[in-house]
Design an enzyme around this catalytic site. Sequence first.
Site, PDB file in Angstrom:
ATOM      1  N   CYS A  14       0.834  -1.201   0.000  1.00  0.00           N
ATOM      2  CA  CYS A  14       0.000   0.000   0.000  1.00  0.00           C
ATOM      3  C   CYS A  14       0.872   1.256   0.000  1.00  0.00           C
ATOM      4  CB  CYS A  14      -0.981  -0.050   1.166  1.00  0.00           C
ATOM      5  SG  CYS A  14      -2.495   0.846   0.806  1.00  0.00           S
ATOM      6  N   HIS A  20      -3.524  -5.272   0.425  1.00  0.00           N
ATOM      7  CA  HIS A  20      -2.950  -5.846   1.648  1.00  0.00           C
ATOM      8  C   HIS A  20      -2.971  -7.373   1.599  1.00  0.00           C
ATOM      9  CE1 HIS A  20      -2.464  -2.132   3.959  1.00  0.00           C
ATOM     10  NE2 HIS A  20      -3.516  -1.715   3.281  1.00  0.00           N
ATOM     11  N   GLU A  42      -1.307  -9.411   3.254  1.00  0.00           N
ATOM     12  CA  GLU A  42      -1.146 -10.024   4.586  1.00  0.00           C
ATOM     13  C   GLU A  42      -2.477 -10.443   5.205  1.00  0.00           C
ATOM     14  OE1 GLU A  42      -0.790  -6.856   3.828  1.00  0.00           O
ATOM     15  OE2 GLU A  42      -1.399  -5.499   5.454  1.00  0.00           O
TER      16      GLU A  42
HETATM   17  N1  GLN Z   1      -2.098   6.645   2.908  1.00  0.00           N
HETATM   18  C1  GLN Z   1      -2.155   5.905   1.705  1.00  0.00           C
HETATM   19  C2  GLN Z   1      -3.517   6.031   1.021  1.00  0.00           C
HETATM   20  O1  GLN Z   1      -4.471   6.402   1.658  1.00  0.00           O
HETATM   21  C3  GLN Z   1      -1.818   4.449   1.943  1.00  0.00           C
HETATM   22  C4  GLN Z   1      -2.794   3.741   2.806  1.00  0.00           C
HETATM   23  C5  GLN Z   1      -2.274   2.424   3.310  1.00  0.00           C
HETATM   24  O2  GLN Z   1      -1.073   2.185   3.292  1.00  0.00           O
HETATM   25  N2  GLN Z   1      -3.149   1.583   3.823  1.00  0.00           N
HETATM   26  O3  GLN Z   1      -3.645   5.738  -0.140  1.00  0.00           O
END
Ligand code: GLN
EC number: 6.3.4.2
Length: 547
Positions: A380, A519, A521
């Site tokens: 992310c 994600h 994970e």
């Molecule tokens: N802050 C970033 C976004 O909102 C990444 C979010 C995250 O890593 N879950 O896109």
Amino acid sequence: MARYVFITGGVVSSLGKGLASAALGALLQARGFSVRLRKLDPYLNVDPGTMSPFEHGEVFVTDDGAETDLDLGHYERFTGVPARKTDSVSSGRIYSNVLEKERRGDYLGKTIQVVPHVTNEIKEFLKIGEDEVDFMLCEIGGTVGDIEGLPFFEAIRQFSHDKPRGQCIFMHLTLLPYLAASGELKTKPTQHSVKELQSIGIAPDILVCRSEHPIPQKEREKIALFCNVRSESVVPAYDLKSIYEAPLAYHREGLDQAVLDAFGISPAPRPNLDRWHDVADRINNPEGEVNVAIVGKYVQLEDAYKSIKEALTHGGMANRVKVKVEWVDSELFEREDAAPHLEGFHAILVPGGFGERGTEGKIKAAQFARERRIPYLGICLGMQMAVIEAARNVAGVATAGSEEFDHEAGKKRFEPVVYHLKEWIQGNHKVERKADDDKGGTMRLGAYDAALTEGSRVAEIYGTASIEERHRHRYEVDTKYREALEAQGLCFAGMSPDGRLPEIVEWSDHPWFIGVQFHPELKSKPFAPHPLFADFVRAAVETSRLV
Ligand code: GLN
């Protein structure tokens, strides 16, 4: 119709109710039953989405896009049953539903009270999907006696009476403290906490007693006598080297048998625990060790990255190695050389995160991994930082950055390589976000499909051309820069099915450098390690052989 097990806690918090619930779920599955696990949280936040990871740990995201408590992660990791929006509820959500109904006039002018309106709302929640499984395991957050937990306890008491006899049981977790001076385990706190439960009309059927010392039979009998349970239903829970030993340990102590006995299920189907024996063998007998750095902002509280830590452990199990994780604070090298902080690791992982703090350090970590050819997994925000690094240092966009960090009106510091997304496609409908949406629930959340580029490393790792993974973010990598980046070797190896949203990037000529917008994970399990984590750890093992 499902049988219900209500899991409560007493004496102190953090006794491992979530783990006990998850392990019981796994054991019931091993005996051939279907299960669903649920968490009822007494706090007043509507959901954990806006709670600080420092206070609450990780936010676990479900396929259907709910931001939930990290206990749902345990449930999934032990049972493999994907959690849903309707598997987690807080007092805040319950009250907000009740108040919404009141405003709509649904209660026809009645006086709205905790009993019956709030308790009814909780009972309705408990019933969702009751025809789908054999067992519904419902964990109540907090400890008995907490003021805000009372409506939940009252609701489960009523619920057990609404249902036919024998369809609900209560399992209560307590602590037996050990007094070194007298060399004794003390049962009094357990007795008090059971009294507290009884005073609100709940008589536990099973007591799970956490203890750092063996509980002698004599003490089990004493607890049984004073707490009004059968002595076989006093189940010891000792500390374990790994949480993944919990199903076997609870089975040895007779938890699943006690639960089946309490329901009068006889003869009990024999359990098949092969899966958990294999898991325990892999955890306990590693054949090597690798060191992985997690470079992040919330490094003081490891629970903030709970699922990542677990997924790395699963990746280790897939390769029969132990993964030693070290948490590195990215703020430490924002203004200095990253090398002294990152040298010696066999792989680097940059996890998700929000806000600008620490991001320059994460960009440096991505650069270090790219230049030194160290395996890198960016998740992310970790992918976004890798793209910014590539844009700045390889594609010549010197001021590349994320729109997330440019909040001062009229003052644009960055060229937005990562930008704020206003609308997108989920399944076959369009989702739109307006500038004035609430803070909670404005993200791209839940499961989305991605198409993988043929011949890419990720296509090989997944062994398929299309995947489904869970998201939780507001910002996206802009495809405007795709051509320039791909010309330099940063391959956009996964895209949303409509080709608009980059889901995966990888450096084609690097031993292992992958950034993912989702994600992975969240979907890893000890008995089914996520392919990206399994291969990431494999690459780390390879690096460890080179040095
Ligand atoms: N802050 C970033 C976004 O909102 C990444 C979010 C995250 O890593 N879950 O896109």
